[in-house]
Design an enzyme around this catalytic site. Structure first.
Site, short mmCIF file in Angstrom:
data_model
loop_
_atom_site.label_atom_id
_atom_site.label_comp_id
_atom_site.label_asym_id
_atom_site.label_seq_id
_atom_site.Cartn_x
_atom_site.Cartn_y
_atom_site.Cartn_z
NE ARG A 145 -3.90 -2.67 3.13
CZ ARG A 145 -3.78 -1.57 3.85
NH1 ARG A 145 -4.42 -1.48 5.00
NH2 ARG A 145 -3.05 -0.56 3.43
CB VAL A 146 -12.16 -7.02 3.97
CG1 VAL A 146 -13.22 -8.11 3.98
CG2 VAL A 146 -11.49 -6.94 5.34
#
Length: 514
Positions: free
Chosen positions: A379-380
């Protein structure tokens, strides 16, 4: 009246109060590593208590006795407290004296721990003597607030092509490694530790490997591998084996986090691996049931989510005002029959910033690592990816995902159109390229060069079975004739126009010679 007041005041001033007696209690009952204590009315949650055999010595004298066993207060009740025994249960018996220590559970930390194998109380278990660490930190504390953090944008290189190219991990991130038994979860974690040797000493994170509920033989093999490859120079191992009491296994991840926070608070980077949190959840369930806490779903207590959320929230990338340090967390969760929708897996998935999902079917097909591209995510994302790798890996994930969808039709190859056949063949070659041997992480500049070559038609018309062989030859060729280019990519952390031009020339030369 004034004279009476003066006389009373004089008596008060000359009065010497009786010295306050330390608070002691006794064990009412004991069993299964849990003791019920009477008499400690002011005991605090998570306070350490001392089980003493004699009444005729002070607390200070008792604390110096290394043979005594400690307990940890976990339940505060109307008629007493309940505590878990942090050690051998056979040293504790009914009627035994219990002394309050007045301090919450804390650990000695410091640079002295590097290279050592410890238990969750930071006591050495490697036979090399005491660590000598003198700075004490609480095993649990509040996570840093949002305002004290900065965005995750510095890569943590794992040295694994499939991860660094498709599921990049940043320093300060929480990336879950999830899958069935024997699918290579621990291998990814250990290879990540080994790969930090490719970083410069100034940029190298301190690695903490926490073994929870593992066989002692497995932990010993891991320590031996880390020592053999020189990784123990920057690694700390915290172990709570399957033979240890549930309380010790429950505390192990928090001990790893506390040690990592010590380095983070000094402005350094730290990486902590929890192997694995599903075993910690089982240990906590056992403790909770013995403490008579109400059971909930699958007999886990109601605060099982909080157990892991308060641990993983401690991972952070701190702001410059706080020193700029980071603590990266790689928790591991074991699934049953690839069921990611079970209670504990869904809990930890919702807490973390992405997951690397390892599938047993892919593992059995020979994929190493057996990463399911469709269910794995960071999710980064590319915010924490080195520009060099980001530039050449853009289409890799999409190509592999399309291949997984089309693979089912591969058996009907005679009925497929040319475009679909080409995609399947290309996907097979890319899948083979993503294969990587255990214990052989690669520097990011080498990964970037290989992916650049793959995008520059190096693999065109190559038999998928020969891709690994071709890759090994190209790596040897790069080590011999592409040193300057690799050094430039390593220094710039990106593929400049000049580097891209030289890489293209190297690929052409290699193809002409092959």
């Amino acid at each position: 009246m004034d004279a009476i007041i003066k006389r009373i005041q004089k008596e008060i001033d000359t009065f010497t109060p009786v010295k306050h007696q330390e608070e002691v209690g006794h064990i009412k009952s004991t069993g299964d590593g849990i003791v019920e204590i009477e008499g400690l009315e002011n005991a605090m949650m998570m306070e350490m208590v001392l089980f003493d055999k004699t009444h005729d010595r002070s607390l200070e004298a008792a604390l110096k006795d290394d043979s005594l066993t400690y307990g940890l207060v976990l339940n505060l009740e109307e008629d007493g407290v309940k505590a878990a025994i942090l050690g051998e249960s056979n040293t504790v018996y009914e009627g035994m004296l219990v002394r309050r220590t007045g301090r919450l559970l804390s650990l000695p930390v410091g640079d002295e721990l590097i290279g050592r194998v410890l238990n969750p109380l930071a006591e050495p278990v490697d036979g090399k003597g005491k660590t000598g660490a003198k700075t004490f930190v609480p095993i649990e504390r509040d996570a840093y607030s949002v305002i004290e953090r900065s965005p995750v944008n510095v890569p943590l290189h794992t040295g694994i092509k499939a991860v660094d190219a498709m599921i990049p991990i940043g320093r300060g991130q929480r990336e879950l490694i999830i899958g069935d038994r024997y699918t290579g979860k621990t291998t990814i974690a250990i290879d990540t530790i080994l790969n930090q040797k490719n970083e410069s000493p100034k940029n190298r994170p301190i690695c903490i490997y926490v073994a929870i509920g593992q066989k002692e033989s497995k932990t010993a093999r891991i320590v031996a591998e880390l020592e053999e490859k020189g990784a123990m120079d920057y690694t700390i191992v915290v172990t709570a084996s399957a033979a240890e009491p549930a309380a010790i296994q429950y505390l192990a991840p928090y001990a790893g986090a506390a040690i990592g926070e010590y380095f983070m608070d000094r402005g350094q980077d730290a990486l902590v691996i929890y192997d694995d949190l599903s075993k910690q959840a089982v240990a906590y369930r056992q403790l909770s049931l013995l403490l008579r806490r109400p059971p909930g779903r699958e007999a886990y207590p109601g605060d099982i989510f909080y157990l892991h959320s308060r641990l993983l929230e401690r991972a952070a990338k701190l702001s410059k005002d706080k020193g700029g340090g980071s603590l990266t967390a790689l928790p591991i969760i074991e699934t049953q029959e690839n069921d990611v929708s079970a209670y504990i897996p869904t809990n930890v998935i919702s807490i973390t910033d992405g997951q690397i999902y390892l599938e047993s079917d892919l593992f059995n097909k020979g994929l190493r690592p057996a990463i399911n591209v469709g269910l794995s995510v960071s999710r980064v994302g590319s915010a924490a990816q080195t520009k060099a790798v980001k530039k050449v890996s853009g289409t890799v994930r999409l190509e592999l995902a399309q291949f997984r969808e089309l693979e089912a039709f591969a058996q009907f190859a005679s009925d497929l159109d040319k475009d679909t056949k080409d995609r399947i063949d290309s996907g097979r070659r890319m899948t083979e390229l993503m294969n990587q041997d255990k214990g052989a992480p690669m520097p990011f500049e080498e990964i970037a060069a290989i992916l650049f070559a793959a995008g520059d038609d190096l693999l065109n018309d190559v038999d998928p079975a020969k891709v690994r062989e071709l890759e090994a030859e190209f790596k040897t060729f790069l080590a011999r004739e592409g040193v300057m280019v690799l050094e430039a990519i390593k220094k710039d952390k990106e593929i400049s126009e000049d580097s891209a031009k030289k890489l293209a020339e190297l690929v052409k030369t290699f193809k002409d010679r092959s």
